[in-house]
Design a protein around this motif. Structure first.
Motif, PDB file in Angstrom:
ATOM      1  N   MET A   1       0.850  -1.198   0.000  1.00  0.00           N
ATOM      2  CA  MET A   1       0.000   0.000   0.000  1.00  0.00           C
ATOM      3  C   MET A   1       0.883   1.244   0.000  1.00  0.00           C
ATOM      4  O   MET A   1       1.784   1.379   0.810  1.00  0.00           O
ATOM      5  N   GLN A   2       0.607   2.154  -0.927  1.00  0.00           N
ATOM      6  CA  GLN A   2       1.409   3.366  -1.027  1.00  0.00           C
ATOM      7  C   GLN A   2       0.963   4.406  -0.003  1.00  0.00           C
ATOM      8  O   GLN A   2      -0.190   4.433   0.405  1.00  0.00           O
ATOM      9  N   LYS A   3       1.906   5.270   0.372  1.00  0.00           N
ATOM     10  CA  LYS A   3       1.587   6.332   1.312  1.00  0.00           C
ATOM     11  C   LYS A   3       1.160   7.591   0.565  1.00  0.00           C
ATOM     12  O   LYS A   3       1.768   7.972  -0.433  1.00  0.00           O
ATOM     13  N   ALA A   4       0.113   8.224   1.066  1.00  0.00           N
ATOM     14  CA  ALA A   4      -0.344   9.491   0.492  1.00  0.00           C
ATOM     15  C   ALA A   4       0.664  10.579   0.835  1.00  0.00           C
ATOM     16  O   ALA A   4       1.218  10.608   1.930  1.00  0.00           O
ATOM     17  N   PHE A   5       0.877  11.461  -0.117  1.00  0.00           N
ATOM     18  CA  PHE A   5       1.823  12.549   0.104  1.00  0.00           C
ATOM     19  C   PHE A   5       1.387  13.753  -0.704  1.00  0.00           C
ATOM     20  O   PHE A   5       0.926  13.622  -1.841  1.00  0.00           O
ATOM     21  N   ALA A   6       1.532  14.918  -0.126  1.00  0.00           N
ATOM     22  CA  ALA A   6       1.269  16.174  -0.848  1.00  0.00           C
ATOM     23  C   ALA A   6       1.999  17.285  -0.127  1.00  0.00           C
ATOM     24  O   ALA A   6       2.099  17.279   1.099  1.00  0.00           O
ATOM     25  N   ARG A   7       2.515  18.215  -0.877  1.00  0.00           N
ATOM     26  CA  ARG A   7       3.143  19.380  -0.251  1.00  0.00           C
ATOM     27  C   ARG A   7       2.763  20.628  -1.036  1.00  0.00           C
ATOM     28  O   ARG A   7       2.482  20.564  -2.242  1.00  0.00           O
ATOM     29  N   GLN A   8       2.758  21.747  -0.353  1.00  0.00           N
ATOM     30  CA  GLN A   8       2.395  22.994  -1.014  1.00  0.00           C
ATOM     31  C   GLN A   8       3.459  24.052  -0.769  1.00  0.00           C
ATOM     32  O   GLN A   8       4.183  24.013   0.232  1.00  0.00           O
ATOM     33  N   THR A   9       3.556  24.994  -1.695  1.00  0.00           N
ATOM     34  CA  THR A   9       4.500  26.099  -1.581  1.00  0.00           C
ATOM     35  C   THR A   9       3.824  27.392  -2.022  1.00  0.00           C
ATOM     36  O   THR A   9       2.844  27.376  -2.776  1.00  0.00           O
ATOM     37  N   LYS A  10       4.358  28.511  -1.560  1.00  0.00           N
ATOM     38  CA  LYS A  10       3.865  29.819  -1.987  1.00  0.00           C
ATOM     39  C   LYS A  10       4.531  30.194  -3.313  1.00  0.00           C
ATOM     40  O   LYS A  10       5.689  29.888  -3.548  1.00  0.00           O
ATOM     41  N   ILE A  11       3.775  30.877  -4.157  1.00  0.00           N
ATOM     42  CA  ILE A  11       4.284  31.306  -5.456  1.00  0.00           C
ATOM     43  C   ILE A  11       4.252  32.829  -5.527  1.00  0.00           C
ATOM     44  O   ILE A  11       3.186  33.440  -5.444  1.00  0.00           O
ATOM     45  N   SER A  12       5.412  33.437  -5.672  1.00  0.00           N
ATOM     46  CA  SER A  12       5.493  34.900  -5.716  1.00  0.00           C
ATOM     47  C   SER A  12       5.348  35.449  -7.131  1.00  0.00           C
ATOM     48  O   SER A  12       4.954  36.596  -7.328  1.00  0.00           O
ATOM     49  N   ASN A  13       5.676  34.631  -8.143  1.00  0.00           N
ATOM     50  CA  ASN A  13       5.556  35.041  -9.545  1.00  0.00           C
ATOM     51  C   ASN A  13       4.716  34.001 -10.276  1.00  0.00           C
ATOM     52  O   ASN A  13       5.238  33.040 -10.837  1.00  0.00           O
ATOM     53  N   VAL A  14       3.409  34.176 -10.252  1.00  0.00           N
ATOM     54  CA  VAL A  14       2.516  33.122 -10.742  1.00  0.00           C
ATOM     55  C   VAL A  14       2.562  32.969 -12.260  1.00  0.00           C
ATOM     56  O   VAL A  14       2.451  31.858 -12.780  1.00  0.00           O
ATOM     57  N   THR A  15       2.734  34.053 -12.995  1.00  0.00           N
ATOM     58  CA  THR A  15       2.803  33.928 -14.454  1.00  0.00           C
ATOM     59  C   THR A  15       4.057  33.164 -14.865  1.00  0.00           C
ATOM     60  O   THR A  15       4.027  32.322 -15.762  1.00  0.00           O
ATOM     61  N   GLY A  16       5.165  33.452 -14.185  1.00  0.00           N
ATOM     62  CA  GLY A  16       6.405  32.743 -14.477  1.00  0.00           C
ATOM     63  C   GLY A  16       6.308  31.268 -14.134  1.00  0.00           C
ATOM     64  O   GLY A  16       6.785  30.404 -14.883  1.00  0.00           O
ATOM     65  N   ARG A  17       5.684  30.963 -12.985  1.00  0.00           N
ATOM     66  CA  ARG A  17       5.553  29.567 -12.570  1.00  0.00           C
ATOM     67  C   ARG A  17       4.638  28.797 -13.515  1.00  0.00           C
ATOM     68  O   ARG A  17       4.912  27.648 -13.865  1.00  0.00           O
ATOM     69  N   ALA A  18       3.539  29.422 -13.940  1.00  0.00           N
ATOM     70  CA  ALA A  18       2.618  28.768 -14.871  1.00  0.00           C
ATOM     71  C   ALA A  18       3.324  28.445 -16.188  1.00  0.00           C
ATOM     72  O   ALA A  18       3.131  27.364 -16.762  1.00  0.00           O
ATOM     73  N   ASN A  19       4.137  29.383 -16.658  1.00  0.00           N
ATOM     74  CA  ASN A  19       4.888  29.138 -17.892  1.00  0.00           C
ATOM     75  C   ASN A  19       5.896  28.003 -17.708  1.00  0.00           C
ATOM     76  O   ASN A  19       6.093  27.180 -18.604  1.00  0.00           O
TER      77      ASN A  19
END
Length: 311
Positions: A1-19
């Protein structure tokens, strides 16, 4: 059985990150990319955050969640899309703009999704601006004029909705709600993991949450850490993984399991702390490395005496 995992981070430049997450030239292997849940552009959010900045610190523009995915989903785009859509909507609801991209890593050993989302919801109850009176303009000069002026024409009637030069409706209120502070809480960090397990199980996979009473958490090291530090922590995590596998295979009772976990944690905690401190203070030397390795070896010898095997 696999372990669930998720992590989140803040994005200061959303257009750059989306690209970045959607650019085939900058990603190893993009399996799926979706913007169908975007009603506003990331540039809209970036502009809004800059316009509403209240200090010399720039507003955070978005957040990103990363989740691992079963590898067989790479061969079934329809199911893959259903899984990621279900997860994102379970976390964010239906009134939040989000975009995602599913990637392989370079060696195709890690299929994962990047989910980029706004901390604000769309303001669905906006009030359009309307004209408070009839608006008359001179036909030749296009300047406002009085109704009884020669050459005047009625352009806008009282109550008509106002629009800008591009034909977009003007509103009396903001396009987005206030930021949801829940996204900054530890509860949300736990929820994204819990929902990962629930969605995976819903789609026929077997995932479970991390259980502190039956296993030890692996150590995390950031991408900007020195390569030598990364290697040491990775080797340490291999030991932890082997230990957790042993504990799972042995199916031992909870009291004995807790005793063994407590023992391992006591012996290994100071080792990891020492490793990180050495690099953090930039005092790494051959002597330091030798001392750390000796402590690791000693801890393993102690564990073997306690009959805790690491296969």
């Amino acid at each position: 059985m696999q372990k669930a995992f998720a992590r989140q981070t803040k994005i200061s430049n959303v257009t750059g990150r989306a690209n970045y997450i959607s650019d085939p030239k900058r990603q190893e292997n993009i399996v799926l990319h979706s913007t169908e849940n975007m009603q506003n552009s990331w540039q809209d959010y970036a502009n809004f955050e800059m316009q509403n900045q209240k200090s010399n610190v720039a507003n955070n523009q978005a957040r990103e969640i990363i989740i691992p995915l079963p590898h067989d989903l790479a061969n079934d785009e329809e199911k893959l899309k259903s899984v990621v859509d279900d997860y994102a909507k379970k976390i964010l609801g239906t009134n939040c703009d989000f975009e995602y991209a599913v990637h392989w890593n370079e060696k195709e050993t890690n299929l994962h999704a990047h989910i980029l989302f706004s901390e604000r919801e769309r303001n669905i109850e906006r009030e359009p601006k309307t004209y408070k009176r009839d608006m008359w303009y001179d036909k030749d000069t296009n300047k406002m004029a009085k109704a009884n002026t020669p050459n005047a024409e009625l352009r806008y009637k009282k109550g008509d909705v106002q629009k800008d030069k591009d034909g977009n409706i003007k509103y009396n209120d903001d396009p987005f709600t206030k930021k949801n502070s829940y996204f900054k809480t530890l509860d949300f960090n736990e929820e994204i993991k819990k929902n990962h397990a629930e969605v995976m199980n819903k789609h026929g996979y077997q995932f479970r949450l991390f259980d502190k009473e039956r296993e030890i958490a692996q150590q995390h090291v950031g991408n900007k850490a020195p390569q030598e530090l990364k290697e040491k922590i990775q080797n340490h995590n291999k030991d932890i993984k082997q230990f957790n596998q042993y504990m799972d295979d042995e199916k031992m009772g909870l009291p004995e399991r807790k005793k063994m976990i407590k023992l391992y944690k006591q012996k290994i905690k100071e080792i990891v702390t020492k490793i990180k401190d050495v690099f953090k203070l930039k005092e790494s030397s051959r002597d330091d490395d030798k001392e750390v390795q000796e402590k690791i070896d000693k801890a393993h010898r102690v564990l073997k005496k306690e009959k805790v095997r690491t296969r």
